[in-house]
Design an enzyme around this catalytic site. Structure first.
Site, PDB file in Angstrom:
ATOM      1  N   LYS A 252       0.828  -1.206   0.000  1.00 21.07           N
ATOM      2  CA  LYS A 252       0.000   0.000   0.000  1.00 21.07           C
ATOM      3  C   LYS A 252       0.865   1.259   0.000  1.00 21.07           C
ATOM      4  CE  LYS A 252      -3.968  -2.197   2.262  1.00 21.07           C
ATOM      5  NZ  LYS A 252      -3.387  -3.538   2.374  1.00 21.07           N
TER       6      LYS A 252
ATOM      7  N   GLU B 205      -1.352   6.501   8.599  1.00 18.35           N
ATOM      8  CA  GLU B 205      -1.965   7.584   7.839  1.00 18.35           C
ATOM      9  C   GLU B 205      -3.037   8.236   8.707  1.00 18.35           C
ATOM     10  OE1 GLU B 205      -3.604   5.751   4.366  1.00 18.35           O
ATOM     11  OE2 GLU B 205      -5.446   5.130   5.360  1.00 18.35           O
TER      12      GLU B 205
ATOM     13  N   HIS C 131     -12.911  -3.229  11.245  1.00 17.87           N
ATOM     14  CA  HIS C 131     -12.302  -2.879   9.954  1.00 17.87           C
ATOM     15  C   HIS C 131     -12.579  -3.920   8.882  1.00 17.87           C
ATOM     16  CE1 HIS C 131     -10.309   0.239  12.205  1.00 17.87           C
ATOM     17  NE2 HIS C 131      -9.721  -0.652  12.973  1.00 17.87           N
TER      18      HIS C 131
ATOM     19  N   GLU D  46     -10.306   1.311  -4.291  1.00 19.95           N
ATOM     20  CA  GLU D  46     -11.031   1.712  -3.093  1.00 19.95           C
ATOM     21  C   GLU D  46     -10.679   3.141  -2.706  1.00 19.95           C
ATOM     22  OE1 GLU D  46     -10.828  -1.062   0.082  1.00 19.95           O
ATOM     23  OE2 GLU D  46     -11.559  -2.718  -1.148  1.00 19.95           O
TER      24      GLU D  46
ATOM     25  N   GLU E 294      -6.534   2.094  -1.708  1.00 20.33           N
ATOM     26  CA  GLU E 294      -5.753   0.972  -2.217  1.00 20.33           C
ATOM     27  C   GLU E 294      -6.451   0.402  -3.442  1.00 20.33           C
ATOM     28  OE1 GLU E 294      -5.749  -1.673   1.100  1.00 20.33           O
ATOM     29  OE2 GLU E 294      -7.749  -2.441   0.700  1.00 20.33           O
TER      30      GLU E 294
ATOM     31  N   ASN F 250      -7.291  -3.335  -5.001  1.00 17.53           N
ATOM     32  CA  ASN F 250      -7.283  -4.792  -4.825  1.00 17.53           C
ATOM     33  C   ASN F 250      -7.187  -5.439  -6.194  1.00 17.53           C
ATOM     34  OD1 ASN F 250      -9.589  -4.117  -2.290  1.00 17.53           O
ATOM     35  ND2 ASN F 250      -7.570  -4.919  -1.904  1.00 17.53           N
TER      36      ASN F 250
ATOM     37  N   ARG G 178      -7.631  -8.161  -7.652  1.00 21.47           N
ATOM     38  CA  ARG G 178      -8.300  -9.458  -7.612  1.00 21.47           C
ATOM     39  C   ARG G 178      -9.799  -9.225  -7.624  1.00 21.47           C
ATOM     40  NH1 ARG G 178     -10.265  -9.061  -2.502  1.00 21.47           N
ATOM     41  NH2 ARG G 178      -8.955  -8.082  -0.922  1.00 21.47           N
TER      42      ARG G 178
END
Length: 626
Positions: free
Chosen positions: A116, A191, A226, A266, A280, A282, A284
């Site tokens: 990331k 962050e 999360h 995202e 980020e 993904n 996949r």
């Protein structure tokens, strides 16, 4: 043309990919760890290859074993699913180096987004807006709150919110350990933590001919620990300029890394008019992909295979309607087999990884199934999904079903798009125990059909006891057999309309409700969506002898991953002080001292497998506190 696909995964996603392969006439190969030898995904495949071992690190994360399995079984392609090796560039290269087709993006694209921290640098260079990482060594109180995140992987593992600088170092250590255990990479970064933001993502699909589809938005803001719990498409209440900014940024991100196949970009959507910030990508298929499939009328797995075979995508489809998905997960003790897992109806879809008789292993993700509802409008889709979950037959392990139903019916959720703090704010109301007393009465009356004559003289009532799960509330039910039928005690206003095995009708203040009752030989009883355990009428005194006072018991099967530094038998501990960490269902669970006292026993050592109820440690309370 792909003829045979090995799915380098397990559970629900393996079953999902196999379903599309069967429809396309493609042979299927499963891989399995030893606890999964009889799992549904293994039974669903044409052939299966054993990966010797128990943990993910020994099996599903061993790329060399998976590639060897594909070659041994004669597969010519590998689909990674999600999780495990799905975002591992080395594995993607190993697959293609072995002469197999990789049903996923190029290894270079995976590599660009795998970390990331590296992904943020790539996206910044491409002009995609984002939250800049912070240096943990230079943090001040004005920077709080901050979010610690694992640089690799996802699913909420290796993630911590820090609101106090005093615990920053401890949380960094904990996050690194969890990230290393989950992804084989202990790198984390920090962050800003944006309060009150929404989590919105864009589905992308790209071919090798330069076409990039952006298949709308999804809102994934309902999260617990999360981890996403409820997702929907399209993301509601987005102004057209924001929606356009999201899809434009997602396409820019995909093109910046030469993306091919299905992926998700995202974003965090802060309040106050600030634009979306890249989180980020993904590389996949996502767990929540079915809501996009429902709205766009596509099969994303089939499209992944077409792209891997070199086909062009053509024109993107148009969306219609609204879809909502809820993740049904096992919680708490997993020592109970799945006895029933059924839900359905028009506009409903159930993607399950387990069937009746299966047991959920504690070593992997606890996801049992995903329930998806589609309707022309958001309101209808939410209502349909909540009703389907409430009335689904789910017997066996405890689940988050009640949480899902209450969240879907919560006025704040139904009114529009809640932020990522919705579940945390409302958790007490969403998880409060339900009153199961009437269900316990129905359970008792369903078993009251045994032959026996009524007596025309006063007699003692029949008595049965039940414990409601998972809150542990006990209910003592008493009733009489009379010439007029069964008459319950201590239930004013309740009349028994009928009672036969499996079905009881009770009238309460003129309103009749019918209960479906299923009893199992081990004493488990399911009454509609209530779970009960039948108890002996007179408890065995030996059963009352609880564990040694101060015992810390394992809340679920799992593995001890860490013991806190510096603790030793005979040393004082403070209430709330972390003593050890238990990994179960791919999450770390912190075990803390219940009171101020002395650590008088420690039975936990790193790597030890424990079962529910095993004693991990004993803390003897100091006399002044006792």
């Amino acid at each position: 043309m792909i003829a045979s696909v090995l799915v380098a995964n397990r559970g629900e996603i393996a079953c999902r990919v196999f379903r599309t392969c069967r429809e396309a006439g493609i042979a299927t190969v499963a891989v399995h760890a030893d606890p999964d030898a009889g799992a549904l995904h293994v039974r669903s495949a044409d052939t299966a290859v054993r990966l010797p071992g128990t943990t993910a690190a020994e099996t599903y994360l061993r790329g060399d074993l998976v590639v060897r399995a594909a070659l041994t079984a004669g597969a010519d392609a590998v689909h990674p699913g999600y999780g495990f090796l799905s975002e591992n560039a080395g594995f993607a290269r190993a697959v293609t180096d072995a002469g197999l087709v990789w049903i996923g993006p190029p290894a270079e694209a995976i590599e660009a987004m795998a970390s990331k921290t590296r992904a943020k640098r790539v996206m910044a260079d491409a002009g995609v807006p984002l939250l800049a990482p912070l240096d943990p060594a230079g943090l001040t109180a004005s920077d709080l709150p901050v979010l610690i995140k694992a640089a690799a992987g996802g699913g909420g593992r290796g993630m911590r919110v820090v609101r106090d600088l005093a615990v920053l170092e401890e949380e960094l250590v904990s996050a690194r350990a969890e990230a290393a255990a989950s992804f084989g990479d202990g790198e984390v970064f920090v962050e800003p933590y944006v309060e009150g933001a929404r989590h919105v993502e864009v589905q992308v699909l790209a071919d090798t001919h330069g076409t990039v589809w952006t298949l709308g938005t999804r809102d994934c803001s309902l999260q617990r620990r999360h981890q996403k719990v409820v997702e929907e498409a399209p993301a509601p209440d987005l102004p057209d300029p924001v929606r356009a900014a999201l899809t434009s940024a997602a396409e820019t991100a995909a093109r910046a890394i030469g993306y091919v196949g299905a992926g998700t970009v995202e974003f965090l959507l802060p309040t106050g008019g600030r634009g979306p910030c890249f989180l980020e990508m993904n590389t996949r298929l996502q767990v929540e992909h079915p809501v996009t499939e429902a709205v766009y009328g596509v099969d994303l797995v089939a499209l992944q295979i077409r792209v891997a075979e070199g086909e062009a995508l053509g024109a993107a489809p148009e969306p219609y309607g609204h879809a909502v998905e809820a993740r049904l997960a096992a919680e708490g003790s997993l020592d109970r087999p799945v006895r029933r897992l059924r839900a359905g109806g028009p506009g409903l879809r159930l993607d399950a990884g387990y069937a009746e008789g299966d047991t959920v292993p504690p070593h992997y993700d606890p996801l049992l199934a995903k329930a998806i509802a589609w309707a022309p409008t958001r309101r209808e889709a939410i209502r349909k999904l909540a009703h389907a979950l409430e009335h689904a037959a789910i017997h066996g392990p405890h689940t988050n079903r009640d949480l899902l139903v209450r969240a879907l019916r919560h006025p704040e959720f139904q009114a529009g798009a809640p932020d990522t703090g919705f579940l945390e704010r409302n958790l007490p109301a969403l998880t409060r125990p339900r009153d199961a007393r009437l269900a316990a009465l129905a359970a008792a009356l369903a078993g009251a059909h045994a032959p026996g004559a009524w007596r025309n003289v006063p007699s003692q009532p029949q008595t049965k006891r039940y414990r409601s799960e998972p809150d542990g509330t006990e209910h003592e039910i008493r009733y009489h057999r009379t010439r007029d039928g069964l008459v319950p005690e201590d239930f004013p206003g309740v009349r028994v309309v009928s009672a036969v095995p499996g079905r009881v009708a009770l009238e309460t203040d003129g309103v009749t409700r019918t209960f479906e009752v299923t009893a199992y030989a081990d004493g488990r009883v399911h009454v509609d969506s209530y779970a009960l355990t039948a108890l002996p009428r007179f408890p065995d005194p030996a059963d009352r002898a609880a564990a040694e006072p101060g015992s810390l018991l394992a809340p679920m099967p799992g593995t001890v991953v860490r013991v806190a530094d510096g603790i030793a038998i005979g040393e004082p501990v403070k209430a709330g002080q972390p003593l050890l960490w238990l990994e179960a269902m791919k999450m770390e669970h912190r075990v803390t001292a219940p009171v101020d006292g002395t650590l008088t026993a420690l039975h936990a050592t790193p790597g030890r497998q424990v079962e529910t109820g095993e004693t991990l440690a004993v803390v003897t309370e100091t006399e002044e506190n006792s």
